[in-house]
Design a protein around this motif. Structure first.
Motif, mmCIF file in Angstrom:
data_model
loop_
_atom_site.group_PDB
_atom_site.id
_atom_site.type_symbol
_atom_site.label_atom_id
_atom_site.label_comp_id
_atom_site.label_asym_id
_atom_site.label_seq_id
_atom_site.Cartn_x
_atom_site.Cartn_y
_atom_site.Cartn_z
ATOM 1 N N ILE A 27 0.852 -1.182 0.000
ATOM 2 C CA ILE A 27 0.000 0.000 0.000
ATOM 3 C C ILE A 27 0.892 1.238 0.000
ATOM 4 N N PHE A 28 0.793 2.028 -1.051
ATOM 5 C CA PHE A 28 1.591 3.246 -1.205
ATOM 6 C C PHE A 28 0.690 4.438 -0.903
ATOM 7 N N ASP A 29 1.112 5.261 0.040
ATOM 8 C CA ASP A 29 0.357 6.449 0.436
ATOM 9 C C ASP A 29 1.274 7.650 0.246
ATOM 10 N N PHE A 48 -16.291 -17.953 -9.891
ATOM 11 C CA PHE A 48 -15.683 -16.693 -9.475
ATOM 12 C C PHE A 48 -16.042 -16.407 -8.017
ATOM 13 N N HIS A 49 -15.263 -15.505 -7.420
ATOM 14 C CA HIS A 49 -15.504 -15.046 -6.050
ATOM 15 C C HIS A 49 -15.329 -13.530 -6.056
ATOM 16 N N GLU A 50 -16.253 -12.827 -5.401
ATOM 17 C CA GLU A 50 -16.161 -11.368 -5.273
ATOM 18 C C GLU A 50 -16.179 -11.000 -3.802
ATOM 19 N N TYR A 51 -15.453 -9.942 -3.474
ATOM 20 C CA TYR A 51 -15.501 -9.406 -2.116
ATOM 21 C C TYR A 51 -15.185 -7.916 -2.160
ATOM 22 N N VAL A 52 -15.545 -7.234 -1.080
ATOM 23 C CA VAL A 52 -15.253 -5.811 -0.933
ATOM 24 C C VAL A 52 -14.440 -5.632 0.335
ATOM 25 N N SER A 53 -13.403 -4.810 0.245
ATOM 26 C CA SER A 53 -12.589 -4.488 1.413
ATOM 27 C C SER A 53 -12.261 -3.000 1.362
ATOM 28 N N GLY A 54 -11.450 -2.543 2.295
ATOM 29 C CA GLY A 54 -11.172 -1.115 2.348
ATOM 30 C C GLY A 54 -9.763 -0.798 2.764
ATOM 31 N N CYS A 55 -9.432 0.474 2.619
ATOM 32 C CA CYS A 55 -8.101 0.969 2.936
ATOM 33 C C CYS A 55 -8.215 2.428 3.389
ATOM 34 N N ASN A 56 -7.480 2.778 4.422
ATOM 35 C CA ASN A 56 -7.403 4.167 4.892
ATOM 36 C C ASN A 56 -6.037 4.735 4.527
ATOM 37 N N LEU A 57 -6.029 5.949 3.999
ATOM 38 C CA LEU A 57 -4.784 6.640 3.687
ATOM 39 C C LEU A 57 -4.717 7.950 4.454
ATOM 40 N N ARG A 58 -3.493 8.425 4.678
ATOM 41 C CA ARG A 58 -3.299 9.735 5.308
ATOM 42 C C ARG A 58 -3.389 10.855 4.273
ATOM 43 N N LEU A 72 -5.690 4.933 -5.854
ATOM 44 C CA LEU A 72 -6.607 5.410 -4.810
ATOM 45 C C LEU A 72 -6.519 6.933 -4.853
ATOM 46 N N ILE A 73 -7.526 7.567 -5.407
ATOM 47 C CA ILE A 73 -7.512 9.016 -5.603
ATOM 48 C C ILE A 73 -8.808 9.603 -5.039
ATOM 49 N N ALA A 74 -8.671 10.445 -4.046
ATOM 50 C CA ALA A 74 -9.846 11.072 -3.425
ATOM 51 C C ALA A 74 -10.357 12.197 -4.303
#
Length: 128
Positions: free
Chosen positions: A54-56, A81-91, A121-123
């Motif tokens: 993970i590059f922040d 197939f398999h699908e899932y949702v996950s998350g990541c927090n960035l500073r 990952l672009i806010a």
């Protein structure tokens, strides 16, 4: 949306910035990513482990490893197939992720390292 294929196993990732859970003024940016893993090979496989980089832009590179994905080690038959949702927090509001899954071919125990394509990952902090 980005895609990578390793030995007939296709991984597609789609990301979403979660503005309602983010606090840009406190350097807290939340992203979710939806992953679809498609077994286009002729073998039954099981997802054993994951590894992420993970590059922040506002922090150091983080490495995350563990068993399965979101508490599961799914078994995929051919054409399944398999699908899932996950998350990541960035500073910061800018980053990227990439990684791999360790898959096992169940008929012979062979391990395969399946690439997870790099995704941005672009806010979108300018919409309001």
């Amino acid at each position: 949306m980005v895609t990578a294929v390793t030995e007939g196993i296709k991984v597609t990732v789609e990301t979403t910035y979660q503005a309602e859970f983010s606090s840009p003024h406190q350097h807290h940016f939340v992203f979710t990513y939806k992953v679809k893993i498609e077994n286009n090979s002729s073998h039954t496989i099981q997802l054993m482990r994951r590894k992420w980089e993970i590059f922040d832009a506002g922090d150091q590179v983080k490495y995350v490893e563990g068993d399965g994905v979101v508490g599961m080690q799914p078994i995929l038959e051919p054409n399944d197939f398999h699908e899932y949702v996950s998350g990541c927090n960035l500073r910061s509001g800018l980053g990227k992720m990439k990684g791999s899954y360790l898959m096992e071919k169940l008929f012979d125990g062979k391990l395969i390292e399946v690439q997870i394509p790099e995704f941005q990952l672009i806010a979108d902090i300018f919409d309001n």
